[in-house]
Design an enzyme around this catalytic site. Structure first.
Site, PDB file in Angstrom:
ATOM      1  N   ARG A 592      59.129  -2.950 -52.748  1.00  0.00           N
ATOM      2  CA  ARG A 592      59.657  -2.063 -51.736  1.00  0.00           C
ATOM      3  C   ARG A 592      60.723  -2.935 -51.042  1.00  0.00           C
ATOM      4  O   ARG A 592      60.653  -4.171 -50.281  1.00  0.00           O
ATOM      5  CB  ARG A 592      58.594  -1.594 -50.451  1.00  0.00           C
ATOM      6  CG  ARG A 592      59.214  -0.765 -49.496  1.00  0.00           C
ATOM      7  CD  ARG A 592      58.120  -0.292 -48.716  1.00  0.00           C
ATOM      8  NE  ARG A 592      58.547   0.285 -47.499  1.00  0.00           N
ATOM      9  CZ  ARG A 592      57.821   0.278 -46.488  1.00  0.00           C
ATOM     10  NH1 ARG A 592      56.992  -0.522 -46.114  1.00  0.00           N
ATOM     11  NH2 ARG A 592      58.562   1.004 -45.382  1.00  0.00           N
ATOM     12  N   LEU A 594      62.827  -3.757 -47.772  1.00  0.00           N
ATOM     13  CA  LEU A 594      62.507  -3.155 -46.435  1.00  0.00           C
ATOM     14  C   LEU A 594      63.520  -3.034 -45.661  1.00  0.00           C
ATOM     15  O   LEU A 594      63.599  -2.183 -44.659  1.00  0.00           O
ATOM     16  CB  LEU A 594      61.738  -4.391 -45.750  1.00  0.00           C
ATOM     17  CG  LEU A 594      60.211  -4.844 -46.415  1.00  0.00           C
ATOM     18  CD1 LEU A 594      59.835  -6.186 -46.057  1.00  0.00           C
ATOM     19  CD2 LEU A 594      59.092  -3.698 -46.136  1.00  0.00           C
ATOM     20  N   THR A 598      70.157  -5.882 -45.232  1.00  0.00           N
ATOM     21  CA  THR A 598      69.915  -7.287 -45.362  1.00  0.00           C
ATOM     22  C   THR A 598      69.691  -7.624 -46.497  1.00  0.00           C
ATOM     23  O   THR A 598      70.029  -8.777 -46.964  1.00  0.00           O
ATOM     24  CB  THR A 598      69.012  -7.822 -44.298  1.00  0.00           C
ATOM     25  OG1 THR A 598      67.747  -7.034 -44.422  1.00  0.00           O
ATOM     26  CG2 THR A 598      69.406  -7.542 -42.860  1.00  0.00           C
ATOM     27  N   GLN A 602      71.096 -10.447 -49.146  1.00  0.00           N
ATOM     28  CA  GLN A 602      70.198 -11.514 -49.876  1.00  0.00           C
ATOM     29  C   GLN A 602      70.814 -11.574 -51.149  1.00  0.00           C
ATOM     30  O   GLN A 602      70.866 -12.566 -51.996  1.00  0.00           O
ATOM     31  CB  GLN A 602      68.885 -11.318 -49.911  1.00  0.00           C
ATOM     32  CG  GLN A 602      68.379 -11.321 -48.282  1.00  0.00           C
ATOM     33  CD  GLN A 602      67.676 -12.856 -48.037  1.00  0.00           C
ATOM     34  OE1 GLN A 602      68.040 -13.863 -48.358  1.00  0.00           O
ATOM     35  NE2 GLN A 602      66.344 -12.405 -47.751  1.00  0.00           N
ATOM     36  N   GLY A 668      64.881 -13.789 -51.550  1.00  0.00           N
ATOM     37  CA  GLY A 668      66.101 -14.540 -51.110  1.00  0.00           C
ATOM     38  C   GLY A 668      66.258 -15.684 -52.286  1.00  0.00           C
ATOM     39  O   GLY A 668      67.383 -15.932 -51.926  1.00  0.00           O
ATOM     40  N   GLU A 669      65.623 -15.617 -53.237  1.00  0.00           N
ATOM     41  CA  GLU A 669      66.149 -16.531 -54.333  1.00  0.00           C
ATOM     42  C   GLU A 669      66.412 -15.835 -55.745  1.00  0.00           C
ATOM     43  O   GLU A 669      67.179 -16.454 -56.479  1.00  0.00           O
ATOM     44  CB  GLU A 669      65.063 -17.662 -54.695  1.00  0.00           C
ATOM     45  CG  GLU A 669      64.516 -18.237 -53.058  1.00  0.00           C
ATOM     46  CD  GLU A 669      63.527 -19.253 -53.308  1.00  0.00           C
ATOM     47  OE1 GLU A 669      63.671 -20.271 -53.846  1.00  0.00           O
ATOM     48  OE2 GLU A 669      62.238 -18.832 -52.943  1.00  0.00           O
TER      49      GLU A 669
END
Lengths: 704, 81
Positions: A592, A594, A598, A602, A668-669
């Site tokens: 999901r 969120l 943002t 990322q 993030g990665e």
């Protein structure tokens, strides 16, 4: 951008919709206070002196001239510096002995009333050495290569079946070696520390990805209690792994502060110090052997890695671990060997393992597609596993095929002519390439959250204060955790005040491993559930509840990971070899989403980093002196605006009930993973030239 | 190819060094001529190789860059005329 987001399922859906950064106005007006700008008490400025030999011992330190500079308060040397008497890693054992492990290691430091005086005096410190022979060039054939204990959290070697025999017998074979260089994190904000000792209590303002673990490290270093250390880190200008543990600069500030009780000691590293002292991604040499049937199905997959390391402390990059998860193959081997060098210690850097490993793995798969004459998207789909190849566990959810198909559709892949070197437009060869992406999803147990309600009074809505010592390193944690808390409490985000980045708040695990949100959200949802169980929907003033994130038992039952597919277009100048990337598309399946706003940042940030890795980034070590030649942003090139053309990211629906209470996988990665391979594959399609080493620079295409 | 340059007392000495220009003067403005001119200019260039990389690529890069630039100028000249 198309965003297909699963609506919030718990209460009113505050999460799952775009929300601008809560601290955005503070940041753009310059009011967000980073570590170096925190209130300092009677501050002193610190400047370190780095070793000019790569290995040896300090013979003598002459501090006479330095100490005579007006404003200098102290010159610290290995003989005079306060002691680190507890346990510390070698790089944290700063100024404790004359032993030199790498060039740039601190061998002295100056405390002065101004930064200018500290710098001037540091330049006047005269250090002499007994130098010893050093090995700083990475030779993958080095007899010193050894098997590391672990590669981050994974076993170094894994073998299934008989990969060598299966490879030898395979009708179609690819056997190629790929190279990636040393690379640096270089977050925008340098590593910064403001340290002060009041008696035996240490207060640290620190650019940190984990204030509680920084506290633990410091308490152990100095043999004091955790409660004797306060670490505060409300804003961090990028971490990417390099601010996950304390490096030499942070410890130097704490050691120096011990010499001047009651006064704050300030240190912000220069780019050159960041290069020397804050970790990096090690260099890798990856031999990949793929054996397949003529139908494209893999019979054997071997990914054998030799990578650079440090003699002073072990770090094993989990380079080949991605090859344990992406594709089905009855026979498989992954292995890692480390060559110890007289350099500083490598560390986690955005997608450790997957970022360099995907270059080898996904380039090799493209080479196999070419050898077979099978479309590279189709080849990946044919090798889609039913269960996780490494553990045999079912996937909690996996939508790599959906990412590949959606990306192919949107990118116009169906019209692709597979022949290389056939599209010359205005003097540029054009080509397209694809690569898959993977990053594991997990959560670290043990984070805690506390919720306290304050009555609004006079008919105004009440406010919920949510405390958790999480880290906002620019990824948007403050915003997304506010949304999660609001959803779990069933109130609008505007009624939630979230506090993070301070050891005065409940324990939180690191912003690392793309596991921050999952780990912290588990605690917040637990606290919110307990709050409602205890107080219902009409709590009294000062009503409180807390929650602790337990271990997710589903992690033992399912393999969990995010997946993605990168599609890129490359143009290579026919005369000069100049390479450009006019178009990039990433499609991800990461549970999901969120906060689409943002999340998009990322993903795109990761993709730009991947582009930078593909085209520019390379740390160059001078083998004669052991120093990094390009130790600043003039010499270490990173992608800038002009490097990025049409870029977009989107995601496919993925409902995963197993990963954590909010159904989110870390993002993030994964954005960086596979990009460099996609660029190399597209460059091959454009020119017919296969580049197997990063960065992909113009000389590879000259004369082609 | 023709040369247009203001009078310069040092031109005679300099022209001896302008091998690419000499190679091009009076000839056709073609890719082959441009490449040959660049090759003449860099005939004495010697690449350096070191433990951290060499610069051999810069010799063909000169040829490629000269060719691309002159081709563009020639096209521009043709369009202007």
């Amino acid at each position: 951008m198309t965003s297909t987001v699963t609506p919030g399922t718990r209460t009113d859906g505050a999460a799952g919709t775009s929300h601008t950064r809560i601290e955005g106005p503070a940041k753009v007006t310059g009011n967000a206070v980073y570590a170096y700008e925190q209130d300092a008490v009677d501050p002193l400025h610190l400047r370190g002196v780095g070793a000019t030999v790569a290995r040896g011992r300090v013979r003598a330190v002459d501090t006479t001239a330095a100490a005579a500079v007006p404003g200098v308060v102290a010159v610290l040397t290995p003989d005079t510096a306060p002691r680190v008497d507890g346990s510390a890693t070698p790089e944290q054992t700063v100024l404790q002995s004359g032993e030199v492990h790498h060039r740039g290691q601190y061998v002295a430091a100056v405390l002065a009333e101004t930064a200018e005086a500290a710098r001037e005096a540091a330049d006047l410190v005269v250090v002499t050495y007994d130098a010893e022979p050093a090995t700083t060039a990475f030779d993958p054939a080095s007899p010193e290569a050894y098997t590391p204990e672990v590669v981050v959290a994974f076993p170094p070697d894994a073998t299934t079946g008989d990969p060598d025999a299966a490879f030898a017998a395979a009708p179609v074979q690819v056997d190629a070696t790929y190279r990636t260089p040393i690379e640096y994190h270089h977050p925008m904000e340098p590593h910064s520390t403001v340290a002060r000792w009041d008696g035996d209590h240490l207060t640290l303002f620190e650019a940190s990805q984990a204030v509680w673990s920084a506290r633990r490290e410091l308490a152990q270093m100095f043999g004091i209690g955790d409660d004797d250390v306060t670490v505060v880190s409300p804003h961090v200008g990028g971490g990417f792994g390099t601010k996950g543990t304390l490096h030499g600069g942070s410890v130097l500030a704490v050691v120096a502060a011990r010499a001047v009780p009651g006064r704050s000691v300030k240190l912000a590293l220069t780019r050159r110090e960041m290069t020397d002292l804050t970790g990096y991604r090690p260099a890798t040499v990856q031999r990949v052997r793929l054996g397949a049937g003529t139908d494209g199905r893999l019979h054997s997959l071997a990914h054998d890695v030799v990578e650079s390391g440090a003699r002073m402390a072990e770090f094993g990059e989990p380079t080949a671990v991605i090859s344990r998860h992406l594709y089905a193959s009855p026979h498989r081997r992954t292995s890692h060997r480390v060559v110890p060098l007289d350099l500083s210690t490598p560390t986690y850097m955005r997608a450790p393992g997957e970022a360099p490993g995907s270059f080898g793995a996904e380039s090799a798969l493209d080479e196999l597609a070419v050898a077979l004459g099978i479309d590279p998207v189709e080849l990946r789909i044919r090798n889609e596993p039913d269960v996780d190849p490494d553990t045999g566990r079912p996937f909690s959810s996996r939508n790599l095929v959906a990412c590949l198909q959606r990306g192919a559709e949107r990118f116009g892949w169906a019209d692709r002519d597979p022949r290389p070197r056939t599209r010359l437009v205005d003097g540029w060869w054009h080509g397209t390439g694809v690569a898959a992406a993977f990053f594991p999803s997990f959560a670290m147990p043990g984070s805690a959250a506390a919720i306290r309600y304050a009555d609004g009074g006079a008919g105004a809505p009440g406010r919920y204060r949510v405390d958790i010592a999480a880290a906002d390193i620019g990824q948007g944690a403050r915003t997304v955790l506010t949304q999660i808390a609001a959803e779990a409490l069933g109130v609008p985000p505007a009624q939630v005040d979230l506090n993070l980045g301070d050891t005065g708040l409940p324990h939180a695990t690191m912003a690392g491993g793309s596991a921050g949100t999952a780990s912290w959200a588990t605690a917040i949802v637990e606290a919110a559930d307990r709050f409602r169980d205890k107080w219902g929907t009409d709590p009294e003033d000062a009503a409180e509840a807390d929650g602790v994130a337990g271990h997710n038992p589903a992690m033992a039952e399912y393999a969990m990971g995010a997946h993605g597919a990168h599609f890129v277009e490359v143009a290579v100048h026919a005369d000069t070899g100049e390479i450009r990337v006019p178009r990039m598309l990433g499609v991800f399946a990461a549970g999901r989403i969120l906060n689409p706003l943002t999340a998009r940042s990322q993903f795109l940030g990761g993709m730009v980093w991947g582009l930078s890795m593909a085209l520019h980034e390379e740390g160059v070590v001078d083998p004669a002196r052991g120093h990094v030649v390009n130790h600043d942003l003039a010499g270490y090139h990173v992608a800038a605006n002009a490097d990025v053309g049409d870029i977009d990211a989107e995601w496919v629906d993925e409902d995963d009930p197993h990963v954590n209470p909010v159904g989110a996988k870390g993002i993030g990665e994964i954005g960086i993973v596979g990009v460099a391979a996609a660029v190399a594959n597209a460059a091959h399609h454009a020119t017919g030239v296969r580049v197997r080493s990063l960065p992909i620079t113009l000389e590879h295409f000259l004369g082609a | 190819v023709q040369v247009e340059r203001p009078a310069d007392p040092g031109a005679a000495a300099a022209s001896a060094r302008r091998r690419a220009e000499q190679a091009l003067l009076g000839g056709p403005a073609t890719d082959e001529a441009f490449r040959a001119a660049a090759a003449a200019e860099t005939a004495d260039a010697r690449a350096v190789d070191t433990a951290v990389g060499g610069n051999a690529f810069k010799i063909p890069l000169v040829a490629g860059t000269v060719t691309a630039t002159l081709r563009g100028l020639a096209a521009h000249r043709t369009e202007a005329a």
